[in-house]
Scaffold this motif. Structure first.
Motif, short mmCIF file in Angstrom:
data_model
loop_
_atom_site.label_atom_id
_atom_site.label_comp_id
_atom_site.label_asym_id
_atom_site.label_seq_id
_atom_site.Cartn_x
_atom_site.Cartn_y
_atom_site.Cartn_z
N TRP A 183 -3.60 6.76 -10.15
CA TRP A 183 -2.65 6.48 -11.24
C TRP A 183 -1.23 6.79 -10.79
O TRP A 183 -0.30 6.01 -10.99
N PHE A 184 -1.07 7.94 -10.13
CA PHE A 184 0.23 8.36 -9.65
C PHE A 184 0.78 7.31 -8.66
O PHE A 184 1.95 6.92 -8.71
N LYS A 209 -0.13 4.13 -8.41
CA LYS A 209 0.14 2.84 -9.05
C LYS A 209 1.47 2.86 -9.81
O LYS A 209 2.27 1.92 -9.73
N GLU A 210 1.70 3.95 -10.55
CA GLU A 210 2.95 4.04 -11.32
C GLU A 210 4.16 4.06 -10.38
O GLU A 210 5.14 3.35 -10.60
N THR A 211 4.09 4.90 -9.35
CA THR A 211 5.24 5.03 -8.45
C THR A 211 5.43 3.75 -7.63
O THR A 211 6.54 3.25 -7.49
N GLU A 212 4.32 3.22 -7.14
CA GLU A 212 4.43 2.01 -6.32
C GLU A 212 4.88 0.82 -7.17
O GLU A 212 5.54 -0.09 -6.66
N GLY A 213 4.53 0.84 -8.44
CA GLY A 213 4.98 -0.23 -9.33
C GLY A 213 6.50 -0.26 -9.41
O GLY A 213 7.13 -1.31 -9.32
N PHE A 214 7.07 0.91 -9.50
CA PHE A 214 8.53 1.02 -9.56
C PHE A 214 9.15 0.60 -8.22
O PHE A 214 10.10 -0.18 -8.15
N THR A 225 -1.87 0.73 -3.75
CA THR A 225 -2.39 -0.05 -4.87
C THR A 225 -2.47 -1.51 -4.41
O THR A 225 -1.53 -1.99 -3.78
#
Ligand SMILES: O=C(O)C(=O)C[C@]1(C(=O)O)C=C[C@@H](O)C=C1
Length: 237
Positions: free
Chosen positions: A4-5, A7-12, A28
């Motif tokens: 989750w960490f 995915k959220e960071t890599e999304g940004f 991710t």
């Protein structure tokens, strides 16, 4: 939690086009990340098109081998403290719950390892271009061992491990206000760092180099392959 960490960071980071750079690989799956918001950058096409990605292996190794090793001492110290406070059994070995801080560092370490390992593709491309004729037969009749032998440079590895030990030894020290080393216990496990490179990071980099070579001729015409197979090593030109 870590997925989750990531995915959220890599999304940004993906929105800031991080993963359009040829040396950046997200953990991710890329199709689960948002499109870049910034305009694309035209990177020079150095690598041959490939889908080699060692990140799933890096993530598992990190969670199963690196984390238990680097947290062992702290885990034992925490268990001692808990026993002194009457907590016994499995609960002694529960983590300390610092998930946010741990996640931030996990990300940094994973990305650093990933970048380092995937640089192997650039090294491999340059070795291939130096002497394509040596590689072509072992790509056409896939032979991982022969390819691994061609890209292995024992002397480079030896010097790298020497340099790494020195760097880790310096990093492991604390310095007093007068600028001199304090001489107290090492902050990090220097042998562990060297061992990690020797037994995991370098071998995995070599795997990536070989995986990349195995797809290096995909889509080329017979003529193009024959030309590469007939080329003299660049040192001899
Ligand atoms: O420097 C190279 O030639 C590499 O291929 C990189 C690397 C490494 O992982 O450090 C891997 C294989 C070689 O035997 C030496 C070093």
């Amino acid at each position: 939690m870590l997925e989750w960490f990531l995915k959220e960071t890599e999304g940004f980071h993906a929105k800031a086009r991080r993963y359009t750079s040829p040396d950046e690989y997200p953990f991710t799956p890329i199709e689960q990340l948002p499109q870049p918001l910034l305009k694309p950058i035209q990177y020079p096409q150095v690598l041959y098109p490939n889908k080699v990605n060692a990140n799933p292996s890096i993530l598992s190794f990190y969670a199963r081998s690196i984390v238990p090793r680097i947290t062992r001492q702290a885990t034992l110290a925490l268990a001692t403290l808990k026993r002194a406070n009457g907590i016994v059994g499995d609960e002694e070995y529960e983590d300390d719950g610092n998930y946010g801080s741990a996640g931030v560092i996990d990300m940094e370490v994973l990305q650093a390892i990933s970048k380092r390992v995937h640089y192997g593709k650039f090294v491999s491309e340059s070795k291939f271009l130096d002497d394509p004729a040596a590689f072509v037969p072992h790509i056409l009749k896939p032979n991982r061992d022969a390819l691994a032998a061609l890209i292995t440079k024992p002397e480079v590895e030896r010097r790298l491990l020497q340099r790494l030990r020195k760097k880790a030894l310096v990093y492991a020290q604390d310095f007093a206000p007068d600028g001199e080393p304090r001489g107290d216990e090492a902050k990090i496990d220097v042998d562990g760092v060297v061992e990690l490179y020797e037994n995991y990071i370098i071998p995995l980099t070599k795997e990536v180099e070989v995986d990349y070579l195995l797809v290096r001729l995909n889509g080329l015409s017979q003529q193009e392959i024959d030309d590469l197979a007939g080329k003299k090593p660049s040192a001899a030109v």
